[in-house]
Design a protein around this motif. Structure first.
Motif, PDB file in Angstrom:
ATOM      1  N   TYR A 244       0.803  -1.223   0.000  1.00 27.38           N
ATOM      2  CA  TYR A 244       0.000   0.000   0.000  1.00 27.38           C
ATOM      3  C   TYR A 244       0.835   1.272   0.000  1.00 27.38           C
ATOM      4  N   LEU A 245       2.111   1.134  -0.271  1.00 29.35           N
ATOM      5  CA  LEU A 245       2.971   2.305  -0.394  1.00 29.35           C
ATOM      6  C   LEU A 245       2.491   3.197  -1.543  1.00 29.35           C
ATOM      7  N   HIS A 246       2.063   2.567  -2.640  1.00 27.25           N
ATOM      8  CA  HIS A 246       1.549   3.307  -3.796  1.00 27.25           C
ATOM      9  C   HIS A 246       0.273   2.667  -4.349  1.00 27.25           C
ATOM     10  N   THR A 247      -0.542   2.145  -3.439  1.00 25.32           N
ATOM     11  CA  THR A 247      -1.809   1.524  -3.815  1.00 25.32           C
ATOM     12  C   THR A 247      -2.891   2.057  -2.885  1.00 25.32           C
ATOM     13  N   ASN A 248      -4.069   2.355  -3.426  1.00 31.70           N
ATOM     14  CA  ASN A 248      -5.149   2.860  -2.575  1.00 31.70           C
ATOM     15  C   ASN A 248      -6.038   1.715  -2.086  1.00 31.70           C
ATOM     16  N   PHE A 249      -7.073   2.051  -1.344  1.00 32.07           N
ATOM     17  CA  PHE A 249      -7.970   1.057  -0.752  1.00 32.07           C
ATOM     18  C   PHE A 249      -8.609   0.169  -1.813  1.00 32.07           C
ATOM     19  N   ASN A 250      -8.873   0.747  -2.994  1.00 32.56           N
ATOM     20  CA  ASN A 250      -9.497  -0.013  -4.083  1.00 32.56           C
ATOM     21  C   ASN A 250      -8.502  -0.832  -4.894  1.00 32.56           C
ATOM     22  N   ARG A 251      -7.277  -0.929  -4.409  1.00 27.83           N
ATOM     23  CA  ARG A 251      -6.196  -1.706  -5.029  1.00 27.83           C
ATOM     24  C   ARG A 251      -5.747  -1.123  -6.368  1.00 27.83           C
ATOM     25  N   GLU A 252      -5.896   0.196  -6.507  1.00 30.22           N
ATOM     26  CA  GLU A 252      -5.466   0.898  -7.715  1.00 30.22           C
ATOM     27  C   GLU A 252      -4.203   1.685  -7.403  1.00 30.22           C
ATOM     28  N   TYR A 253      -3.407   1.966  -8.440  1.00 21.93           N
ATOM     29  CA  TYR A 253      -2.209   2.763  -8.235  1.00 21.93           C
ATOM     30  C   TYR A 253      -2.582   4.136  -7.680  1.00 21.93           C
ATOM     31  N   SER A 254      -1.837   4.551  -6.676  1.00 23.38           N
ATOM     32  CA  SER A 254      -1.989   5.880  -6.088  1.00 23.38           C
ATOM     33  C   SER A 254      -0.636   6.267  -5.526  1.00 23.38           C
ATOM     34  N   PHE A 255      -0.078   7.359  -6.009  1.00 26.43           N
ATOM     35  CA  PHE A 255       1.247   7.760  -5.538  1.00 26.43           C
ATOM     36  C   PHE A 255       1.273   7.897  -4.019  1.00 26.43           C
ATOM     37  N   GLY A 256       0.201   8.428  -3.449  1.00 28.71           N
ATOM     38  CA  GLY A 256       0.137   8.635  -2.000  1.00 28.71           C
ATOM     39  C   GLY A 256      -0.138   7.379  -1.200  1.00 28.71           C
ATOM     40  N   GLY A 257      -0.561   6.317  -1.860  1.00 25.00           N
ATOM     41  CA  GLY A 257      -0.843   5.084  -1.154  1.00 25.00           C
ATOM     42  C   GLY A 257      -1.891   5.269  -0.076  1.00 25.00           C
ATOM     43  N   ILE A 258      -1.767   4.482   0.968  1.00 27.15           N
ATOM     44  CA  ILE A 258      -2.689   4.531   2.099  1.00 27.15           C
ATOM     45  C   ILE A 258      -1.908   4.049   3.320  1.00 27.15           C
ATOM     46  N   PRO A 259      -2.192   4.549   4.520  1.00 28.20           N
ATOM     47  CA  PRO A 259      -1.435   4.094   5.698  1.00 28.20           C
ATOM     48  C   PRO A 259      -1.477   2.576   5.857  1.00 28.20           C
ATOM     49  N   PHE A 260      -0.337   2.028   6.284  1.00 28.40           N
ATOM     50  CA  PHE A 260      -0.247   0.581   6.443  1.00 28.40           C
ATOM     51  C   PHE A 260       0.602   0.224   7.658  1.00 28.40           C
ATOM     52  N   ILE A 261       0.357  -0.957   8.167  1.00 25.65           N
ATOM     53  CA  ILE A 261       1.039  -1.449   9.367  1.00 25.65           C
ATOM     54  C   ILE A 261       2.294  -2.211   8.978  1.00 25.65           C
ATOM     55  N   ASP A 262       3.326  -2.024   9.781  1.00 28.36           N
ATOM     56  CA  ASP A 262       4.593  -2.732   9.618  1.00 28.36           C
ATOM     57  C   ASP A 262       4.335  -4.232   9.491  1.00 28.36           C
ATOM     58  N   ALA A 263       5.017  -4.864   8.569  1.00 30.57           N
ATOM     59  CA  ALA A 263       4.821  -6.294   8.312  1.00 30.57           C
ATOM     60  C   ALA A 263       5.146  -7.159   9.523  1.00 30.57           C
ATOM     61  N   ASN A 264       5.999  -6.679  10.422  1.00 29.39           N
ATOM     62  CA  ASN A 264       6.366  -7.458  11.610  1.00 29.39           C
ATOM     63  C   ASN A 264       5.337  -7.359  12.719  1.00 29.39           C
ATOM     64  N   CYS A 265       4.303  -6.570  12.524  1.00 33.83           N
ATOM     65  CA  CYS A 265       3.244  -6.422  13.521  1.00 33.83           C
ATOM     66  C   CYS A 265       2.084  -7.359  13.190  1.00 33.83           C
ATOM     67  N   SER A 266       1.302  -7.633  14.219  1.00 32.99           N
ATOM     68  CA  SER A 266       0.079  -8.422  14.055  1.00 32.99           C
ATOM     69  C   SER A 266      -0.954  -7.848  15.024  1.00 32.99           C
ATOM     70  N   ALA A 267      -2.133  -8.414  15.021  1.00 25.76           N
ATOM     71  CA  ALA A 267      -3.192  -7.947  15.922  1.00 25.76           C
ATOM     72  C   ALA A 267      -2.769  -8.085  17.386  1.00 25.76           C
ATOM     73  N   ASP A 268      -1.823  -8.964  17.663  1.00 29.39           N
ATOM     74  CA  ASP A 268      -1.370  -9.197  19.033  1.00 29.39           C
ATOM     75  C   ASP A 268      -0.127  -8.394  19.405  1.00 29.39           C
ATOM     76  N   SER A 269       0.366  -7.569  18.518  1.00 28.14           N
ATOM     77  CA  SER A 269       1.593  -6.809  18.784  1.00 28.14           C
ATOM     78  C   SER A 269       1.384  -5.785  19.895  1.00 28.14           C
ATOM     79  N   ASP A 270       2.425  -5.605  20.681  1.00 27.77           N
ATOM     80  CA  ASP A 270       2.399  -4.605  21.755  1.00 27.77           C
ATOM     81  C   ASP A 270       2.534  -3.196  21.202  1.00 27.77           C
ATOM     82  N   ASN A 271       3.204  -3.046  20.062  1.00 32.85           N
ATOM     83  CA  ASN A 271       3.443  -1.746  19.459  1.00 32.85           C
ATOM     84  C   ASN A 271       3.107  -1.847  17.973  1.00 32.85           C
ATOM     85  N   LEU A 272       2.035  -1.197  17.572  1.00 27.53           N
ATOM     86  CA  LEU A 272       1.645  -1.189  16.165  1.00 27.53           C
ATOM     87  C   LEU A 272       2.307  -0.002  15.487  1.00 27.53           C
TER      88      LEU A 272
END
Length: 189
Positions: free
Chosen positions: A40-68
């Motif tokens: 999602y660095l350069h993809t929007n919510f609709n899975r289309e190219y977007s230079f601005g992308g959309i905020p995303f969570i670090d790949a090393n995080c999960s729903a159980d992470s202490d620090n997102l």
């Protein structure tokens, strides 16, 4: 799942939650794709190219992470995480000390602990790296992180944290140095 997110999740199963900060334009879905970390660095919510992308969570995080850790672009047009930079100013933080981050299952609020400038370091650098702090239950790592935040904070928020607290770390590019970042760290209320 919270009813308000079910239709969005049906549109895109990469949805992890929703981030909103009063006093900013930040009011966005947050995505998570651990097997494709920068999808999602350069993809929007609709899975289309977007230079601005959309905020995303670090790949090393999960729903159980202490620090997102959530990343978003610092867009010159003012979108995405550009207005996160308002936290440079203590008076802005005083008016907006709480960040709302809801997962698909829970509404949550976080209090800002620190806002600071930093950078992405070389792998060989042995200093504390905010973007590798995931486990807040390890006392040694927690103490190192808190000391680092206090030392680098642009101002004192007076918000304290305890080992094991849950954190939210928002990150955007900054240009004070090569590979610069602006970081806002918040503790779950």
């Amino acid at each position: 799942m919270l009813a308000k997110y079910a239709p969005l999740y049906e549109q895109n199963h990469d949805l992890f939650g929703w981030l909103r900060i009063d006093g900013t334009v930040i009011d966005y879905p947050v995505m998570h794709t651990p097997t494709d970390p920068e999808k999602y660095l350069h993809t929007n919510f609709n899975r289309e190219y977007s230079f601005g992308g959309i905020p995303f969570i670090d790949a090393n995080c999960s729903a159980d992470s202490d620090n997102l850790l959530i990343y978003g672009h610092n867009m010159l047009d003012g979108s995405m995480f550009r207005t996160l930079l308002k936290y440079q100013q203590k008076d802005f933080w005083q008016r907006n000390p709480v960040i709302s981050f809801n997962t698909l299952y829970e509404e949550q609020e976080y209090e800002v602990v620190a806002a600071f400038y930093d950078k992405v370091y070389k792998k060989s650098d042995t200093n504390f790296k905010f973007y590798q702090f995931y486990d807040t239950s390890d006392q040694s790592s927690f103490d190192e992180a808190m000391a680092y935040y206090r030392e680098h904070a642009l101002y004192d928020t007076g918000v304290t944290a305890q080992c094991g607290d849950l954190f939210l770390t928002l990150v955007t590019c900054a240009y004070q140095t090569e590979n610069g970042r602006f970081v806002v760290v918040a503790r779950k209320k």
